[in-house]
Design a protein around this motif. Structure first.
Motif, mmCIF file in Angstrom:
data_model
loop_
_atom_site.group_PDB
_atom_site.id
_atom_site.type_symbol
_atom_site.label_atom_id
_atom_site.label_comp_id
_atom_site.label_asym_id
_atom_site.label_seq_id
_atom_site.Cartn_x
_atom_site.Cartn_y
_atom_site.Cartn_z
ATOM 1 N N MET A 1 0.845 -1.196 0.000
ATOM 2 C CA MET A 1 0.000 0.000 0.000
ATOM 3 C C MET A 1 0.886 1.255 0.000
ATOM 4 S SD MET A 1 -2.967 1.094 2.720
ATOM 5 C CE MET A 1 -3.875 2.609 2.474
ATOM 6 N N GLN A 2 0.596 2.157 -0.890
ATOM 7 C CA GLN A 2 1.418 3.364 -1.018
ATOM 8 C C GLN A 2 1.224 4.277 0.183
ATOM 9 O OE1 GLN A 2 0.380 6.042 -4.177
ATOM 10 N NE2 GLN A 2 2.499 6.678 -4.487
ATOM 11 N N LYS A 3 2.336 4.748 0.719
ATOM 12 C CA LYS A 3 2.260 5.685 1.838
ATOM 13 C C LYS A 3 1.797 7.045 1.331
ATOM 14 C CE LYS A 3 5.900 3.443 4.543
ATOM 15 N NZ LYS A 3 7.203 3.613 5.206
ATOM 16 N N ILE A 4 1.006 7.714 2.169
ATOM 17 C CA ILE A 4 0.444 8.993 1.752
ATOM 18 C C ILE A 4 1.528 10.040 1.510
ATOM 19 C CG2 ILE A 4 0.134 9.878 4.103
ATOM 20 C CD1 ILE A 4 -2.523 11.105 3.094
ATOM 21 N N ILE A 5 2.676 9.878 2.170
ATOM 22 C CA ILE A 5 3.760 10.845 1.990
ATOM 23 C C ILE A 5 4.337 10.764 0.580
ATOM 24 C CG2 ILE A 5 5.664 9.364 2.737
ATOM 25 C CD1 ILE A 5 6.764 11.789 4.261
ATOM 26 N N ASN A 6 4.129 9.642 -0.099
ATOM 27 C CA ASN A 6 4.644 9.464 -1.459
ATOM 28 C C ASN A 6 3.591 9.717 -2.529
ATOM 29 O OD1 ASN A 6 7.192 8.615 -0.472
ATOM 30 N ND2 ASN A 6 6.398 6.547 -0.148
ATOM 31 N N TYR A 7 2.370 10.017 -2.118
ATOM 32 C CA TYR A 7 1.285 10.198 -3.092
ATOM 33 C C TYR A 7 1.385 11.556 -3.763
ATOM 34 C CZ TYR A 7 -3.365 10.952 -5.012
ATOM 35 O OH TYR A 7 -4.419 11.247 -5.853
ATOM 36 N N GLN A 8 1.415 11.563 -5.086
ATOM 37 C CA GLN A 8 1.464 12.793 -5.866
ATOM 38 C C GLN A 8 0.160 12.916 -6.651
ATOM 39 O OE1 GLN A 8 3.667 15.164 -5.911
ATOM 40 N NE2 GLN A 8 5.266 14.225 -4.672
ATOM 41 N N PRO A 9 -0.729 13.865 -6.282
ATOM 42 C CA PRO A 9 -2.008 13.983 -7.002
ATOM 43 C C PRO A 9 -1.789 14.339 -8.465
ATOM 44 C CG PRO A 9 -2.014 15.255 -4.953
ATOM 45 C CD PRO A 9 -0.603 14.836 -5.193
ATOM 46 N N GLN A 10 -2.643 13.777 -9.316
ATOM 47 C CA GLN A 10 -2.641 14.148 -10.723
ATOM 48 C C GLN A 10 -3.165 15.583 -10.873
ATOM 49 O OE1 GLN A 10 -1.313 12.209 -13.179
ATOM 50 N NE2 GLN A 10 -0.717 10.898 -11.448
ATOM 51 N N PRO A 11 -2.865 16.244 -12.007
ATOM 52 C CA PRO A 11 -3.294 17.649 -12.157
ATOM 53 C C PRO A 11 -4.780 17.869 -11.890
ATOM 54 C CG PRO A 11 -1.756 17.063 -13.895
ATOM 55 C CD PRO A 11 -2.017 15.808 -13.135
ATOM 56 N N LEU A 15 -6.390 20.026 -8.814
ATOM 57 C CA LEU A 15 -7.337 21.116 -9.005
ATOM 58 C C LEU A 15 -8.576 20.934 -8.138
ATOM 59 C CD1 LEU A 15 -8.230 23.661 -10.528
ATOM 60 C CD2 LEU A 15 -9.130 22.165 -12.321
ATOM 61 N N LEU A 16 -9.083 19.719 -8.093
ATOM 62 C CA LEU A 16 -10.272 19.444 -7.281
ATOM 63 C C LEU A 16 -9.980 19.632 -5.793
ATOM 64 C CD1 LEU A 16 -11.663 16.278 -9.123
ATOM 65 C CD2 LEU A 16 -12.561 18.612 -9.194
ATOM 66 N N LEU A 17 -8.822 19.175 -5.359
ATOM 67 C CA LEU A 17 -8.463 19.327 -3.947
ATOM 68 C C LEU A 17 -8.307 20.803 -3.581
ATOM 69 C CD1 LEU A 17 -5.864 16.431 -3.521
ATOM 70 C CD2 LEU A 17 -8.135 16.572 -2.486
ATOM 71 N N GLY A 18 -7.772 21.596 -4.503
ATOM 72 C CA GLY A 18 -7.612 23.024 -4.225
ATOM 73 C C GLY A 18 -8.925 23.778 -4.244
ATOM 74 N N THR A 19 -9.872 23.301 -5.054
ATOM 75 C CA THR A 19 -11.171 23.976 -5.157
ATOM 76 C C THR A 19 -12.083 23.642 -3.989
ATOM 77 O OG1 THR A 19 -10.969 23.869 -7.566
ATOM 78 C CG2 THR A 19 -13.156 24.344 -6.674
#
Length: 270
Positions: A1-11, A15-19
């Motif tokens: 399982m990927q650690k959240i510290i290594n997760y890179q959101p897609q563009p 955008l959705l997370l920032g909005t």
């Protein structure tokens, strides 16, 4: 399982997370405004969007009966002229002092203590002194911006110059470069993109000093209008003005970042 510290959101996800937080704030405001207006239709604290829309039409698209100006645009031009002049002069001064203080130890020993002292003085505390020395016109407002942000930019540039690998300076001297050539050909090109970033970071402080100066002594400008409307509790005007200042600040930040990336792509490829 990927650690959240290594997760890179897609563009798109980024955008959705920032909005999302902005939408939450908007919904909370709408709910609170509807509740207050339902209890008191004359409430001024949280005006509805209709009231703010009417205020925007009145300030931006209806000539002032007294002056014939479109107040929002007149205030915007006045504030931007002061902000851009103060920021441009600050950048020029900071480039000169940051370059020489960072690259020349004798200049650093001579000027750094003075720059540090100026940086520690709260700029708003000397605003009355500036009005006494320079009058209540445009000069005092521009000087406040210069005093407020120049020391920060100088110290940032100085540290950046001092972090340049010494091997580069040694190689330049080995190839026969004198001090002026090293400053011009080696140090300055690496300093310019950092200057753009430092100016970007200092813009919020520049806006703060500008609004404070306009609130105290001005006959136009975004800060002047906000504090004038405060007397009448005209939140339907104040809130759009605050949103407009935020939009202008975002646009300036975006423009500087875009110019920096186009002019110095290697700086962001590190």
């Amino acid at each position: 399982m990927q650690k959240i510290i290594n997760y890179q959101p897609q563009p798109m996800n980024r955008l959705l997370l920032g909005t999302l937080p902005l939408l939450v704030v908007l919904v909370v405001y709408l709910v609170a405004s509807d509740a207050r207006l339902a209890a008191n239709s004359a409430d001024k604290l949280l005006p509805g969007f209709n009231a703010m829309g009417d205020a925007i039409m009145r300030m931006a698209f209806t000539p002032s009966p007294r002056t014939g100006e479109y107040l929002l645009w007149a205030d915007t031009c006045a504030s931007l002229a002061r902000l851009l002049m103060g920021t441009a002069l600050s950048a020029l001064l900071a480039l000169v002092f940051g370059l020489f203080c960072g690259a020349l130890p004798v200049v650093r020993a001579f000027l750094s203590p003075l720059i540090t002292v100026i940086a520690l003085v709260p700029p708003l505390a000397i605003l009355p002194i500036l009005f006494i020395c320079f009058g209540l016109g445009e000069l005092a407002k521009v000087v406040l911006i210069i005093i407020g942000i120049t020391p920060f930019i100088v110290r940032d540039l100085q540290l950046h110059v001092m972090s340049i690998p010494e091997e580069q300076l040694v190689k330049a001297q080995t190839l026969g470069g004198h001090s002026g050539q090293i400053l011009w050909r080696v140090v300055l090109p690496q300093l310019l993109p950092r200057l753009m970033d430092s100016v970007r970071l200092s813009l919020s402080s520049a806006w703060l000093f500008l609004i404070a100066a306009e609130a105290i002594s001005a006959t136009d400008g975004l800060g002047y209008r906000i504090f004038l409307m405060r007397r009448y509790m005209a939140m339907d005007v104040i809130l759009p003005y605050v949103a407009w200042i935020t939009l202008l600040a975002f646009a300036l930040d975006f423009a500087l970042r875009f110019i920096n990336r186009r002019c110095f792509p290697w700086y962001y490829a590190k």
